[in-house]
Design a protein around this motif. Structure first.
Motif, mmCIF file in Angstrom:
data_model
loop_
_atom_site.group_PDB
_atom_site.id
_atom_site.type_symbol
_atom_site.label_atom_id
_atom_site.label_comp_id
_atom_site.label_asym_id
_atom_site.label_seq_id
_atom_site.Cartn_x
_atom_site.Cartn_y
_atom_site.Cartn_z
ATOM 1 N N GLY A 254 86.121 131.936 23.639
ATOM 2 C CA GLY A 254 85.258 131.475 24.720
ATOM 3 C C GLY A 254 84.088 130.642 24.217
ATOM 4 N N ALA A 255 83.399 130.020 25.156
ATOM 5 C CA ALA A 255 82.233 129.203 24.806
ATOM 6 C C ALA A 255 81.172 130.070 24.130
ATOM 7 C CB ALA A 255 81.669 128.532 26.049
ATOM 8 N N SER A 256 81.124 131.346 24.473
ATOM 9 C CA SER A 256 80.117 132.238 23.883
ATOM 10 C C SER A 256 80.259 132.353 22.368
ATOM 11 C CB SER A 256 80.210 133.627 24.524
ATOM 12 O OG SER A 256 79.993 133.526 25.908
ATOM 13 N N PHE B 53 78.354 129.602 20.502
ATOM 14 C CA PHE B 53 76.900 129.739 20.293
ATOM 15 C C PHE B 53 76.638 130.149 18.844
ATOM 16 C CE2 PHE B 53 76.547 131.276 25.014
ATOM 17 C CZ PHE B 53 76.849 130.000 25.444
ATOM 18 N N TRP C 213 72.929 130.278 30.103
ATOM 19 C CA TRP C 213 73.817 129.982 28.976
ATOM 20 C C TRP C 213 73.059 129.403 27.798
ATOM 21 C CZ3 TRP C 213 77.661 132.931 29.323
ATOM 22 C CH2 TRP C 213 78.262 133.210 30.556
ATOM 23 N N THR D 90 72.812 122.232 27.471
ATOM 24 C CA THR D 90 73.872 122.702 28.376
ATOM 25 C C THR D 90 73.959 121.676 29.500
ATOM 26 O OG1 THR D 90 73.068 124.922 27.887
ATOM 27 C CG2 THR D 90 74.687 124.724 29.668
ATOM 28 N N ASN E 185 75.639 121.269 32.233
ATOM 29 C CA ASN E 185 75.625 121.747 33.620
ATOM 30 C C ASN E 185 75.332 123.243 33.599
ATOM 31 O OD1 ASN E 185 76.418 121.341 36.618
ATOM 32 N ND2 ASN E 185 77.677 123.069 35.985
ATOM 33 N N THR F 253 75.705 126.400 35.231
ATOM 34 C CA THR F 253 76.645 127.016 36.160
ATOM 35 C C THR F 253 75.972 127.989 37.123
ATOM 36 O OG1 THR F 253 77.951 126.994 34.139
ATOM 37 C CG2 THR F 253 78.998 127.959 36.059
ATOM 38 N N ASP G 285 77.069 121.957 25.321
ATOM 39 C CA ASP G 285 77.956 122.922 25.945
ATOM 40 C C ASP G 285 78.315 122.327 27.307
ATOM 41 O OD1 ASP G 285 79.151 124.981 27.330
ATOM 42 O OD2 ASP G 285 77.493 126.399 27.114
ATOM 43 N N SER H 256 80.862 123.372 29.206
ATOM 44 C CA SER H 256 81.872 124.276 29.775
ATOM 45 C C SER H 256 82.109 124.065 31.263
ATOM 46 C CB SER H 256 81.453 125.728 29.552
ATOM 47 O OG SER H 256 81.501 126.040 28.181
ATOM 48 N N SER H 257 81.035 123.792 32.006
ATOM 49 C CA SER H 257 81.247 123.748 33.455
ATOM 50 C C SER H 257 81.198 122.341 34.042
ATOM 51 C CB SER H 257 80.261 124.674 34.170
ATOM 52 O OG SER H 257 78.941 124.389 33.803
ATOM 53 N N GLN I 8 88.033 127.567 31.262
ATOM 54 C CA GLN I 8 88.298 128.207 32.559
ATOM 55 C C GLN I 8 87.507 127.688 33.747
ATOM 56 O OE1 GLN I 8 86.800 129.560 29.961
ATOM 57 N NE2 GLN I 8 85.295 131.097 30.481
ATOM 58 N N LYS I 9 86.669 126.660 33.536
ATOM 59 C CA LYS I 9 85.973 126.084 34.685
ATOM 60 C C LYS I 9 86.585 124.746 35.088
ATOM 61 C CE LYS I 9 82.442 129.101 33.595
ATOM 62 N NZ LYS I 9 81.644 129.534 32.476
HETATM 63 C C1 LIG Z 1 80.916 130.141 31.595
HETATM 64 C C2 LIG Z 1 80.021 129.465 30.648
HETATM 65 C C3 LIG Z 1 79.883 129.900 29.318
HETATM 66 C C4 LIG Z 1 80.562 131.134 28.793
HETATM 67 O O1 LIG Z 1 81.904 130.944 28.641
HETATM 68 P P1 LIG Z 1 82.862 132.069 28.007
HETATM 69 O O2 LIG Z 1 84.111 131.286 27.801
HETATM 70 O O3 LIG Z 1 82.982 133.152 29.030
HETATM 71 O O4 LIG Z 1 82.259 132.549 26.755
HETATM 72 C C5 LIG Z 1 79.068 129.163 28.487
HETATM 73 N N1 LIG Z 1 78.420 128.077 28.909
HETATM 74 C C6 LIG Z 1 78.523 127.635 30.186
HETATM 75 C C7 LIG Z 1 77.781 126.409 30.594
HETATM 76 C C8 LIG Z 1 79.326 128.317 31.088
HETATM 77 O O5 LIG Z 1 79.418 127.866 32.354
#
Ligand SMILES: *Cc1c(COP(=O)(O)O)cnc(C)c1O
Length: 361
Positions: A75-77, A80, A102, A149, A151, A153, A172, A174-175, A195-196
């Motif tokens: 995951g994105a976590s 970090f 985040w 970051t 966006n 979320t 990051d 992710s979203s 997953q987003k």
């Molecule tokens: C959901 C999210 C994360 C965490 O993602 P995981 O895959 O659950 O670790 C990190 N950064 C952003 C911007 C997110 O939206």
């Protein structure tokens, strides 16, 4: 079959066309007599999937071979910690722009590994209402990197222009990765949990530039090192093959739909619809977000009372919509309208918002 209008923040909706293709191929992937779930990650069939996903992502982002696309778990976590492990060396400082939950988590992890500096923090009265401009940031000269970051979320904010920096820029995304065309060459490393906006949970995509890769620490445990992932083309160990396959399908779906320019057009229509209703009924819908930081992926708003918010969420459920509840840390309502969310669903929410404001307002 009725599809649920899924506005969840993540995992989130996946394009129907992608799901249908996956269903079609599930029992017999390209004449192998088995599903891609069962294929060896060393097989030519899987290899083609893996390489096409990397190539399509590069094509959509408009980047050349000075960048490497990598696929990781955790995951994105995990990024970090992994980012700081690779790049935050002894005696150096990394700058973080803190704009929400985040980025707070990202800087916390960096501080476990080394020294991180809060170059900007837009929290005001316990709320994150905007993204910073270059002038708001207190950058460290010669920082290892600047992390942002793109966006937020949970807060519902998004950068619409990125700060100018003269050290490696890390995001990051992710979203909001691929929500619109961006100049990806401004960034030295981009990462995103899938997953987003990219597919299912289980894979995190990284896009790293050669010269940043060269600066990564040597001697790290293999699975913590970006050099391992690039050097072994993300096949050092068994990759999350099925999520990668689905990300690949999502990328093809994006390309087929006209690429990122077309995606941006639809995404702006979707966001403008919801913000339009909010602006029309300012006494009923209130936005905690400053206008120029409004997110086109996660639209957050409050109604006059928590009771009305609960009624709104319940009315959504009644109409076949889920995921309208804001994050537990901020309350209110949130509509996540990632790439895969069709305009028709957003129209349905906006009509429900209108009706609510008329009846209850
Ligand atoms: C959901 C999210 C994360 C965490 O993602 P995981 O895959 O659950 O670790 C990190 N950064 C952003 C911007 C997110 O939206």
């Amino acid at each position: 079959m009725t599809r649920t209008m899924n506005f969840n923040p993540g995992p989130s909706s996946i394009p129907l066309a992608v799901l249908e293709e996956v269903k079609e191929e599930l029992l017999d992937f390209q004449g192998t007599g088995m599903s891609v779930l069962e294929c060896s990650h060393r097989s030519p069939e899987y290899d083609a999937v893996h390489e096409a996903a990397q190539a399509d992502l590069k094509e959509l982002l408009g980047i050349d071979d000075s960048y490497h696309v990598i696929f990781m778990g955790g995951g994105a976590s995990t990024q970090f910690m992994m980012l700081a492990s690779n790049l935050l060396k002894e005696g150096m400082v990394a700058d973080y722009l803190v704009t929400g939950t985040w980025s707070k988590k990202a800087i916390k992890e960096a501080n476990i590994i080394g020294k991180a500096h809060t170059a900007a923090n837009t929290e005001k009265d316990g709320k994150f209402t905007r993204c910073p401009k270059t002038a708001d940031c207190d950058f460290t000269k010669g920082a290892a990197y600047v992390h942002l970051t793109s966006n937020n979320t949970i807060a519902g904010t998004q950068y619409h222009s990125f700060p100018e920096v003269d050290v490696p820029l890390i995001a990051d995304m992710s979203s909001d990765i691929l929500w619109r065309p961006i100049d990806a060459t401004k960034f030295d490393y981009i990462y995103a949990g899938a997953q987003k906006n990219l597919g299912p949970a289980g894979v995190t995509v990284g896009i790293i530039r050669d010269d940043l890769l060269a600066k990564c620490k040597d001697g790290l445990p293999s699975m913590l090192s970006y050099k391992t992932f690039v050097g072994k083309k993300s096949l050092y160990n068994t990759p999350p093959a099925f999520p990668i396959y689905m990300v690949g399908k999502t990328l093809k779906w994006l390309k087929k739909g006209g690429g990122l320019a077309a995606m941006e057009k639809t995404n702006r229509q979707k966001g403008d619809l919801l913000y339009g209703v909010m602006d029309k009924h300012p006494g009923f819908f209130s936005s905690p977000v400053e206008k120029d930081s409004r997110s086109y992926m996660n639209v957050v708003f409050r109604l006059p009372t928590e009771e009305l918010e609960q009624q709104f969420i319940a009315a959504g459920k009644e109409a076949g919509m889920i995921g309208l509840k804001g994050h537990r840390s901020v309350g209110g309502c949130r509509v996540s309208i990632y790439n895969a969310i069709p305009l028709s669903w957003v129209k349905a929410v906006s009509e429900m918002m209108e009706e609510f404001a008329r009846k209850q307002g």
